[in-house]
Write a protein that holds these residues in place. Structure first.
Motif, mmCIF file in Angstrom:
data_model
loop_
_atom_site.group_PDB
_atom_site.id
_atom_site.type_symbol
_atom_site.label_atom_id
_atom_site.label_comp_id
_atom_site.label_asym_id
_atom_site.label_seq_id
_atom_site.Cartn_x
_atom_site.Cartn_y
_atom_site.Cartn_z
ATOM 1 N N ARG A 220 -0.276 -1.913 -4.713
ATOM 2 C CA ARG A 220 -1.599 -2.174 -4.439
ATOM 3 C C ARG A 220 -2.324 -1.259 -5.230
ATOM 4 O O ARG A 220 -3.696 -2.108 -6.199
ATOM 5 N N ARG A 221 -2.391 0.009 -5.892
ATOM 6 C CA ARG A 221 -3.178 0.631 -6.083
ATOM 7 C C ARG A 221 -3.473 -0.604 -8.428
ATOM 8 O O ARG A 221 -4.094 -0.373 -9.112
ATOM 9 N N GLN A 222 -1.789 -1.005 -8.274
ATOM 10 C CA GLN A 222 -1.715 -1.143 -9.480
ATOM 11 C C GLN A 222 -1.865 -2.581 -9.949
ATOM 12 O O GLN A 222 -1.720 -3.310 -10.983
ATOM 13 N N SER B 289 0.803 -1.307 -0.157
ATOM 14 C CA SER B 289 0.205 0.191 -0.030
ATOM 15 C C SER B 289 0.696 1.352 0.261
ATOM 16 O O SER B 289 2.354 1.129 0.220
ATOM 17 N N GLU B 290 -0.046 2.307 -0.642
ATOM 18 C CA GLU B 290 0.856 3.799 -0.627
ATOM 19 C C GLU B 290 0.260 4.489 -0.532
ATOM 20 O O GLU B 290 -0.945 4.761 -0.264
ATOM 21 N N VAL C 76 -5.046 -3.679 -8.495
ATOM 22 C CA VAL C 76 -6.991 -3.867 -8.569
ATOM 23 C C VAL C 76 -7.073 -5.345 -8.986
ATOM 24 O O VAL C 76 -7.968 -5.390 -8.528
#
Length: 178
Positions: free
Chosen positions: A109-111, A80-81, A113
């Motif tokens: 993490r956003r990459q 997570s960032e 999903v």
């Protein structure tokens, strides 16, 4: 690895002939034996990054022997960032993993999903055995600690998940902490 587990990570790695891959997906792990180094890092920003230190030497030896046998050792971390202090601490020591012979990549993490990943961190040995790592919410070992699975369908799902993460992740040298 968990000392109470009947499974022996070192034996599984030593038996590997082609590959050992590690998927990490937690933002916090219990520090256990690392507590003194972690606390020093929190105070000073300095981490034990000496491959020959008492903390690192057993890992460096194990991974170096595997790499010398031709085993490709890869580690992918989904994070997570902005990252947690623990991930900053891990990042600060990752050059030792690379020195030992691991390839390490980081995936925000956003990459991830749209990727389907297992519910637990894991190791995959030779694409034939998956060692799931069970943790509590705080990142400490949770019984049974380790769980070995060899069902081909489960192994394939885990291999596919790891490879999808690996293809998207940034090499350690290129990943900048946020």
């Amino acid at each position: 690895m968990s000392p109470s587990s009947e499974l022996n990570f070192n034996d599984l790695l030593e038996a590997s002939t082609r590959s050992a891959v590690h998927l990490e997906m937690r933002d916090v792990y219990g520090v256990g034996d690392e507590s003194e180094d972690f606390e020093r890092w929190q105070r000073t920003g300095e981490r034990d990054a000496d491959p020959g230190s008492a903390y690192w030497a057993p890992w460096v030896d194990l991974i170096s022997r595997a790499a010398a046998r031709g085993v490709q050792v890869r580690r992918a971390r989904i994070v997570s960032e902005p990252v947690t202090d623990y991930i900053r601490y891990e990042h600060a020591g990752t050059d030792v993993n690379v020195h030992a012979g691991e390839q390490v990549r980081w995936l925000p993490r956003r990459q991830a999903v749209d990727l389907l990943v297992p519910g637990c961190d894991l190791w995959i040995f030779d694409g034939e055995r998956v060692l799931f790592n069970h943790f509590t919410g705080a990142g400490d070992w949770s019984p049974p600690g380790l769980e070995l699975r060899t069902d081909p369908a489960v192994v394939k799902q885990c291999v596919d998940a790891f490879e999808a993460v690996w293809a998207r992740a940034n090499p350690h040298r290129d990943y900048k902490i946020r």
